[in-house]
Motif scaffolding. Structure first.
Motif, PDB file in Angstrom:
ATOM      1  N   SER A   1      69.152  57.185  57.806  1.00  0.00           N
ATOM      2  CA  SER A   1      67.867  56.974  57.126  1.00  0.00           C
ATOM      3  C   SER A   1      66.700  57.155  58.087  1.00  0.00           C
ATOM      4  O   SER A   1      65.657  57.709  57.724  1.00  0.00           O
ATOM      5  CB  SER A   1      67.825  55.569  56.514  1.00  0.00           C
ATOM      6  OG  SER A   1      68.856  55.412  55.562  1.00  0.00           O
ATOM      7  N   ALA A   2      66.887  56.708  59.339  1.00  0.00           N
ATOM      8  CA  ALA A   2      65.819  56.847  60.330  1.00  0.00           C
ATOM      9  C   ALA A   2      65.568  58.311  60.659  1.00  0.00           C
ATOM     10  O   ALA A   2      64.424  58.722  60.898  1.00  0.00           O
ATOM     11  CB  ALA A   2      66.191  56.071  61.593  1.00  0.00           C
ATOM     12  N   ILE A   3      66.625  59.103  60.665  1.00  0.00           N
ATOM     13  CA  ILE A   3      66.463  60.539  60.912  1.00  0.00           C
ATOM     14  C   ILE A   3      65.623  61.156  59.800  1.00  0.00           C
ATOM     15  O   ILE A   3      64.743  61.994  60.043  1.00  0.00           O
ATOM     16  CB  ILE A   3      67.835  61.231  60.989  1.00  0.00           C
ATOM     17  CG1 ILE A   3      68.639  60.693  62.171  1.00  0.00           C
ATOM     18  CG2 ILE A   3      67.667  62.744  61.139  1.00  0.00           C
ATOM     19  CD1 ILE A   3      70.076  61.173  62.182  1.00  0.00           C
ATOM     20  N   LEU A   4      65.900  60.753  58.563  1.00  0.00           N
ATOM     21  CA  LEU A   4      65.132  61.277  57.434  1.00  0.00           C
ATOM     22  C   LEU A   4      63.652  60.959  57.599  1.00  0.00           C
ATOM     23  O   LEU A   4      62.784  61.821  57.403  1.00  0.00           O
ATOM     24  CB  LEU A   4      65.660  60.688  56.129  1.00  0.00           C
ATOM     25  CG  LEU A   4      64.904  61.080  54.860  1.00  0.00           C
ATOM     26  CD1 LEU A   4      64.915  62.592  54.663  1.00  0.00           C
ATOM     27  CD2 LEU A   4      65.496  60.377  53.635  1.00  0.00           C
ATOM     28  N   GLU A   5      63.363  59.729  58.007  1.00  0.00           N
ATOM     29  CA  GLU A   5      61.960  59.341  58.199  1.00  0.00           C
ATOM     30  C   GLU A   5      61.336  60.139  59.343  1.00  0.00           C
ATOM     31  O   GLU A   5      60.191  60.594  59.257  1.00  0.00           O
ATOM     32  CB  GLU A   5      61.885  57.843  58.500  1.00  0.00           C
ATOM     33  CG  GLU A   5      60.464  57.328  58.711  1.00  0.00           C
ATOM     34  CD  GLU A   5      60.425  55.837  58.993  1.00  0.00           C
ATOM     35  OE1 GLU A   5      59.384  55.363  59.499  1.00  0.00           O
ATOM     36  OE2 GLU A   5      61.444  55.157  58.731  1.00  0.00           O
ATOM     37  N   ARG A   6      62.110  60.334  60.414  1.00  0.00           N
ATOM     38  CA  ARG A   6      61.602  61.057  61.577  1.00  0.00           C
ATOM     39  C   ARG A   6      61.353  62.519  61.249  1.00  0.00           C
ATOM     40  O   ARG A   6      60.342  63.101  61.645  1.00  0.00           O
ATOM     41  CB  ARG A   6      62.610  60.923  62.715  1.00  0.00           C
ATOM     42  CG  ARG A   6      62.197  61.599  64.008  1.00  0.00           C
ATOM     43  CD  ARG A   6      63.336  61.476  65.015  1.00  0.00           C
ATOM     44  NE  ARG A   6      63.025  62.130  66.259  1.00  0.00           N
ATOM     45  CZ  ARG A   6      63.926  62.425  67.183  1.00  0.00           C
ATOM     46  NH1 ARG A   6      65.194  62.124  66.973  1.00  0.00           N
ATOM     47  NH2 ARG A   6      63.567  63.025  68.303  1.00  0.00           N
ATOM     48  N   TRP A   7      62.282  63.109  60.516  1.00  0.00           N
ATOM     49  CA  TRP A   7      62.148  64.527  60.182  1.00  0.00           C
ATOM     50  C   TRP A   7      61.045  64.767  59.148  1.00  0.00           C
ATOM     51  O   TRP A   7      60.555  65.881  59.002  1.00  0.00           O
ATOM     52  CB  TRP A   7      63.470  65.076  59.663  1.00  0.00           C
ATOM     53  CG  TRP A   7      64.496  65.267  60.762  1.00  0.00           C
ATOM     54  CD1 TRP A   7      64.400  64.860  62.057  1.00  0.00           C
ATOM     55  CD2 TRP A   7      65.762  65.917  60.647  1.00  0.00           C
ATOM     56  NE1 TRP A   7      65.523  65.198  62.759  1.00  0.00           N
ATOM     57  CE2 TRP A   7      66.382  65.852  61.921  1.00  0.00           C
ATOM     58  CE3 TRP A   7      66.429  66.542  59.604  1.00  0.00           C
ATOM     59  CZ2 TRP A   7      67.636  66.387  62.164  1.00  0.00           C
ATOM     60  CZ3 TRP A   7      67.678  67.067  59.840  1.00  0.00           C
ATOM     61  CH2 TRP A   7      68.283  66.998  61.112  1.00  0.00           C
ATOM     62  N   SER A   8      60.673  63.717  58.441  1.00  0.00           N
ATOM     63  CA  SER A   8      59.658  63.893  57.401  1.00  0.00           C
ATOM     64  C   SER A   8      58.296  64.225  57.995  1.00  0.00           C
ATOM     65  O   SER A   8      57.503  64.953  57.392  1.00  0.00           O
ATOM     66  CB  SER A   8      59.539  62.614  56.549  1.00  0.00           C
ATOM     67  OG  SER A   8      60.755  62.385  55.863  1.00  0.00           O
ATOM     68  N   ASP A   9      58.006  63.664  59.176  1.00  0.00           N
ATOM     69  CA  ASP A   9      56.705  63.960  59.776  1.00  0.00           C
ATOM     70  C   ASP A   9      56.828  64.718  61.097  1.00  0.00           C
ATOM     71  O   ASP A   9      55.815  65.033  61.735  1.00  0.00           O
ATOM     72  CB  ASP A   9      55.897  62.670  59.997  1.00  0.00           C
ATOM     73  CG  ASP A   9      56.645  61.657  60.842  1.00  0.00           C
ATOM     74  OD1 ASP A   9      57.639  62.040  61.483  1.00  0.00           O
ATOM     75  OD2 ASP A   9      56.235  60.489  60.869  1.00  0.00           O
ATOM     76  N   GLY A  10      58.088  65.011  61.533  1.00  0.00           N
ATOM     77  CA  GLY A  10      58.297  65.837  62.718  1.00  0.00           C
ATOM     78  C   GLY A  10      58.025  65.138  64.025  1.00  0.00           C
ATOM     79  O   GLY A  10      57.888  65.788  65.057  1.00  0.00           O
TER      80      GLY A  10
END
Length: 706
Positions: free
Chosen positions: A93-102
């Motif tokens: 889930s943290a990866i998803l959040e991180r990848w959302s804003d780069g």
């Protein structure tokens, strides 16, 4: 990032939907598919995974059409690698959040290596369950087992299986390099729920143990004169050979050359198992007997271990048998071992079976020569893969042996003999064929009683020990300084290629006369190198070609074998070591004016710069055995050499990595005009090469030169 974000959202959603009890320590496993241009282990996105809190736990091969690539033209299907990565569900889930804003992803981020990602589903894990017989209740599972979480994963799986209505046979588990395999009792209806366990990698029906195949049924040869067995002991009593099979009859006529042992906990004898064990042992001692001719004196004695029985635990015979084999091998050191049994299961490209993994790990030090029967399933459906070699003949550190129809000049693959290709690495399988009998030329054995009447049968079960006998014969002739890898290389090097396709015959058929290996043919000389080589080291091995030979054509043949560590978590990158021989035919010809070393010429591969995917498909890279012959003008050879370099996988294998790998290289030179090349080589290289002298008296017949 825009392309991968929806895939990651689906992955997070599916992993979060898993039952909590299916995720030990709230950890789950996802699948990352690499772009085909980043499939080498040195290109794995290790930094990206560590920064994301994920751990690499294994991989498997796959095929994909990438959305884009850096080559010209439209993308097409290419081989690639799927990585299994484990981590807490909150990490995904943290990866998803991180990848959302780069945040934190630089311009050259390893995210570029990722073609796609997803959560595994039941169809990724279940194999052959759709065709399982109604009422089947015994299955085999393989779990990812990273060392840091191993105990928690095992306990969690046992509890989860019980919650699903199944039972995991934890006491029968077999751990191998980051994986663990075990039997599970479950109904077909429970498999989908069972496959939701996050660390479950593969689930399949429990294979049966292949031993006696209908093609192997023996019969007494009628109308033959009784053939007495020899009176002498073995030629070389120091050679240690083990056969794991069905046992020997109590009053076996093979007793003068055999010692019989029962595995610990073995059950009652079965007559058909004793018959099979007797025939396999006869083949290892004498080869195929010839009616009316004297039985040859055995090269060595045999320790026969009875590991097959008629116990009530037949359902678990696969695990019981492997445990018995492993216990003996761990306790005793044998020069030669034969297996004419194994799981009744053709190999798969994307999974390594525990039988293969256990044996390859044992053989990685190169001290034991293991011959394995390829299987008698060659008449089954070929497109489906059911005619493919059976486990564990896919071992890269062992010799897989199929059957040839005849010991005479005109031979073919026996129609029952299993076919290749093997898995890459290990593409050329079976390695070799040996005479195993056919309907018109059966394999003959000594009788089980003392009547002297020959028995006959056919099967790869007998081709395998017959091939092992040839290796033992070479060892008996030249002595113990010839290592198992060198013996394996000699068998491949001297094989008769014939016109049979390589995926049916491997490197060819083994000659059944010892002189074919220990005596150089006319107009030729054979050279053997053996030793160990450090990772990254390059060793120069001269090809001893006399300078005075300048006319005619020269055939240069070379064969090498290595032993290697293996990683059963990664079938597509299974071998840990490889050697890259570079051929330099002329010491005074250079590719550039400022070159230090002589120019190279392609030998084992198509060119000096072949794409990684091509090397993998054509089984050039990371193979443990290679063989090639080329013809050159004598004038193009001047102090030729092979420069042999040891390369290792960038990622360390599970467990203790080997610092060195053992190798053997066999080179033959044959000339069209110079009949004295052997003596010329001996004279010219007397200071650097040693003539292999016979250590014991092995009966051979040397044919006169024509």
């Amino acid at each position: 990032m825009e392309r991968l974000r929806p895939q990651l959202e689906n992955t997070v959603r599916e992993l979060d939907a898993l039952p909590p009890e299916a995720c030990p320590g709230d950890k789950a496993v996802g699948i990352i598919t690499l772009h085909p241009q980043f499939i080498a282990k040195m290109h794995h996105p290790g930094t990206l995974l560590r920064e994301s809190g994920l751990t690499y736990v294994g991989s498997r091969g796959a095929s994909v059409i990438p959305e884009k690539w850096t080559r010209q033209g439209e993308p097409s299907a290419l081989d690639t690698t799927e990585l299994f990565v484990a981590g807490k569900r909150e990490n995904f889930s943290a990866i998803l959040e991180r990848w959302s804003d780069g945040r934190g992803l630089p311009e050259k981020s390893q995210i570029r290596m990722i073609e796609s990602l997803r959560a595994p589903v039941a169809s990724d894990k279940k194999r052959g369950t759709a065709s399982a017989a109604h009422g089947m209740t015994l299955f085999e599972v393989g779990l990812h087992l990273p060392s840091a979480d191993s105990e928690r994963i095992l306990r969690s799986f046992a509890r989860y299986a019980e919650n699903c209505g199944a039972h995991a046979e934890m006491e029968r588990r077999i751990p191998v390099s980051g994986l663990v395999f075990m039997p599970v009792n479950a109904s077909l209806d429970e498999l989908d729920l069972l496959s939701k366990f996050a660390f479950l990698r593969v689930l399949r029906p429990m294979p049966k143990l292949r031993t006696m195949h209908p093609v192997e049924r023996s019969m007494t040869v009628q109308e033959t004169t009784p053939t007495p067995l020899p009176l002498e002991g073995p030629i070389d009593p120091s050679i240690r050979m083990a056969i794991f099979d069905g046992g020997l009859p109590p009053s076996s006529p093979l007793a003068p050359w055999t010692s019989s042992f029962d595995a610990v906990g073995i059950g009652p004898e079965l007559d058909e198992c004793l018959d099979h064990g007797h025939m396999v042992t006869s083949a290892a001692l004498f080869g195929s007997l010839k009616p009316g001719k004297a039985v040859p004196r055995p090269f060595n004695s045999v320790d026969h271990y009875r590991i097959l029985d008629g116990s009530a635990e037949e359902s678990y015979s696969l695990y019981n048998t492997l445990e018995r084999i492993r216990d003996v091998l761990e306790e005793k050191n044998y020069d030669f071992v034969n297996l004419s049994l194994g799981p009744e299961l053709p190999i798969e490209d994307d999974e390594v079976h525990p039988w293969t993994a256990v044996l390859d790990e044992y053989l990685a030090d190169g001290r034991t020569f293991l011959a394995v029967a390829a299987g008698n399933n060659g008449q089954q459906d070929r497109p489906s893969g059911n005619a493919r070699i059976q486990i564990p003949s896919d071992c890269v550190n062992a010799l897989a042996v199929g059957s040839a129809t005849s010991a005479q000049v005109n031979w073919d693959r026996a129609e029952y003999s299993a076919m290749g290709p093997g898995r890459s690495p290990g593409m050329v399988k079976p390695d070799l064929l040996s005479f195993g009998g056919s309907s018109y030329e059966p394999f003959h054995f000594a009788s089980r009683d003392n009547s002297g009447k020959l028995k006959s049968a056919m099967g790869t079960s007998f081709a395998s020990p017959a091939a092992l006998r040839m290796a033992a014969g070479i060892r008996a002739h030249f002595g113990g300084h010839i290592k198992p890898l060198a013996l394996r290389a000699l068998l491949v090097h001297c094989a008769e290629r014939g016109g049979v396709p390589i995926d049916e015959a491997g490197w060819g058929r083994i000659p059944d006369e010892i002189e074919e290996f220990v005596v150089c043919p006319e107009n030729s000389v054979r050279i053997l190198y053996q030793g160990s080589i450090e990772p990254g080291q390059t060793v120069r091995m001269p090809v001893p070609f006399p300078e005075e030979v300048t006319e005619g054509m020269v055939s240069v043949s070379a064969t090498y074998c290595i032993s290697t560590s293996t990683d059963s978590r990664t079938p597509s990158t299974y071998t840990g070591s490889a050697i890259e021989p570079v051929f330099r035919p002329h010491a005074e010809r250079f590719s550039k004016d400022d070159s230090i070393h002589a120019a190279t010429r392609s030998f084992f591969q198509d060119g000096d710069y072949v794409p990684e995917d091509t090397l993998r498909k054509r089984a050039h890279k990371w193979e443990t055995t290679k063989h090639k012959s080329i013809k050159l003008r004598a004038s193009s050879l001047f102090r030729p050499v092979f420069d042999v370099r040891h390369v290792s996988r960038a990622e360390l294998m599970a467990g203790e990595p080997k610092e060195k790998t053992d190798y053997a290289l066999v080179i033959s030179l044959s000339t069209s005009k110079d009949s004295d090349i052997y003596n010329k080589v001996v004279r010219a290289y007397s200071g650097s090469l040693e003539i292999l002298q016979p250590q014991v008296d092995v009966p051979i017949s040397v044919r006169p030169q024509r």
